[in-house]
Scaffold this active site. Structure first.
Site: not given
Length: 431
Positions: A240, A285, A381
């Site tokens: 992502h 992901d 992230s």
């Protein structure tokens, strides 16, 4: 006047005493000068000796590469994995042999360390490849020093060491410092800094070199995501991170614990996103990033170990998440890398109605605390969730993926489960 005579005698004595003291002082002064001269000469000699020593044995080092075949150890495929118990046991045996060899020799003051950097195969037997490090002495006669190290080692290996060395396979050469340090630090999951505690949201500043596999992914020079170094060419991160920009030319990578002082900056050659990733869904992901040029391993830049697909990270075990994400929802990003110790939460608990209500799939894992307190946050992230095994080796268990805000009760961080995608990682990187 009669009482004046002793006074004249006293004056005569005082004058005589003064003259005697004066002569004594002169003699002491001369002795002092001689003593001072001797001390000065001694100190000068010591100083010259120290200068000469540090000129001959300075901060620079000599590095050598040695390889030899061992006829009484059969090759095992587990030797190809530096974090396997078999590899570490063999390395320990080789390092002990090297230590014994040079600690008992005239080179004992110059010998620094040895490390097995590879175990290869030849006719079913193991071939040891090791790097040796020595303090740089005999600068004016490098060849003599080289020969001294080689001869000392060769004679030892020919003797009774418990290893049947094939003397015809013995190879010895010098090696450049950057390459040698890269090889000495090539083992995955090792670090030189020992942690003192952990706090990311609810976290704590990391120390320099504490998490040497942590990387920063920067889009147009701005930190966007974390990533984990898994080889000198490859990083692993979250898919992502690239939903708005997947062109490698838009991205740079750097290392170190301060965003303001990036280390080993690299351009990105290729970005490979999992084929089945589809935003805004959270499944698959995961992405791998290939650097335009390899990084050289050093004390502050090392790779994390990739787990095998069968490796287990049990619930309630301690793991550490790191990153430059915000310290709270919609907060500011720190300059210093943050670390936080959390616990793995089993998927059943994480899927409960109070938590994520069935949103956690087999390719995901949860870590944190049901009471909140410590969690990954925006900007973390793609970064690592690592687990330390009983031998002090750190494995990449998860990749920071998603969560409901940061550090909320019953909303722990959700991570991409690395073991679930182990075969995919191999198919893209060969690792």
């Amino acid at each position: 006047m009669a009482r004046g005579q002793p006074r004249r005698s006293e004056e005569q004595w005082t004058a005589l005493q003064n003259r005697t003291e004066c002569k004594t002082k002169i003699k002491l002064t001369r002795c002092g000068k001689i003593t001072l001269g001797i001390l000065t000469a001694v100190l000068a000699a010591v100083l010259i000796g120290l200068i000469a020593y540090f000129a001959a044995c300075g901060k620079d080092s000599f590095y050598y590469h040695v390889s030899f075949k061992v006829n009484n150890i059969d090759y095992d495929s587990k030797f190809a994995k530096p974090y396997s118990q078999e590899y570490m046991d063999l390395n320990k045996r080789i390092v002990s042999l090297m230590n014994e060899t040079f600690h008992e020799s005239k080179l004992r003051k110059q010998y620094v360390k040895a490390h097995t950097v590879q175990v290869s195969k030849a006719k079913g037997k193991v071939v040891i490849h090791a790097v040796l490090k020595f303090k740089a002495c005999y600068r004016n006669n490098v060849e003599k020093y080289w020969e001294s190290v080689e001869t000392t080692l060769y004679q030892k290996l020919k003797g009774q060491t418990g290893l049947l060395i094939d003397s015809s396979s013995f190879k010895f050469s010098d090696i450049a410092m950057p390459i040698a340090e890269d090889l000495l630090n090539t083992c995955c999951g090792r670090r030189t800094i020992i942690h003192r505690g952990h706090k990311v949201a609810g976290g704590q500043d990391a120390e320099e070199g504490e998490w040497p596999w942590q990387a920063s992914l920067q889009q147009n020079s701005v930190h966007r995501c974390g990533a984990t170094l898994i080889s000198n060419y490859w990083l692993i991160t979250a898919a992502h991170c690239f939903i708005r920009a997947a062109n490698p030319k838009d991205w740079k990578v750097s290392f170190g614990f301060l965003l303001s002082k990036p280390q080993a900056p690299r351009a990105v050659k290729n970005i490979i996103i999992h084929e089945n990733y589809s935003y805004p869904a959270h499944d698959n992901d995961i992405a791998v990033v290939r650097l335009s040029s390899p990084v050289l391993y050093e004390s502050n830049i090392r790779r994390a170990c990739l787990p095998e697909a069968t490796q287990k990270f049990p619930p309630n075990s301690d793991v550490v998440v790191t990153g430059w994400g915000t310290l709270k929802s919609d907060g500011d990003s720190p300059n210093i890398l943050q670390k936080g110790k959390v616990k793995i939460i089993d998927n059943k608990t994480c899927n409960s109605g109070k938590a994520y209500g069935g949103m956690i799939t087999p390719g995901m894992m949860c870590a944190g605390f049901l009471k909140g307190r410590v969690d990954a946050c925006q900007g973390d992230s793609g970064g690592p969730l690592v687990s330390e095994d009983s031998k002090g080796i750190w494995f990449l268990a998860g990749i920071v993926s998603w969560g409901d805000e940061c550090a909320l009760p019953n909303k722990p961080g959700v991570y991409t489960r690395v073991t679930y995608y182990r075969d995919w990682i191999t198919s893209k990187t060969g690792l």
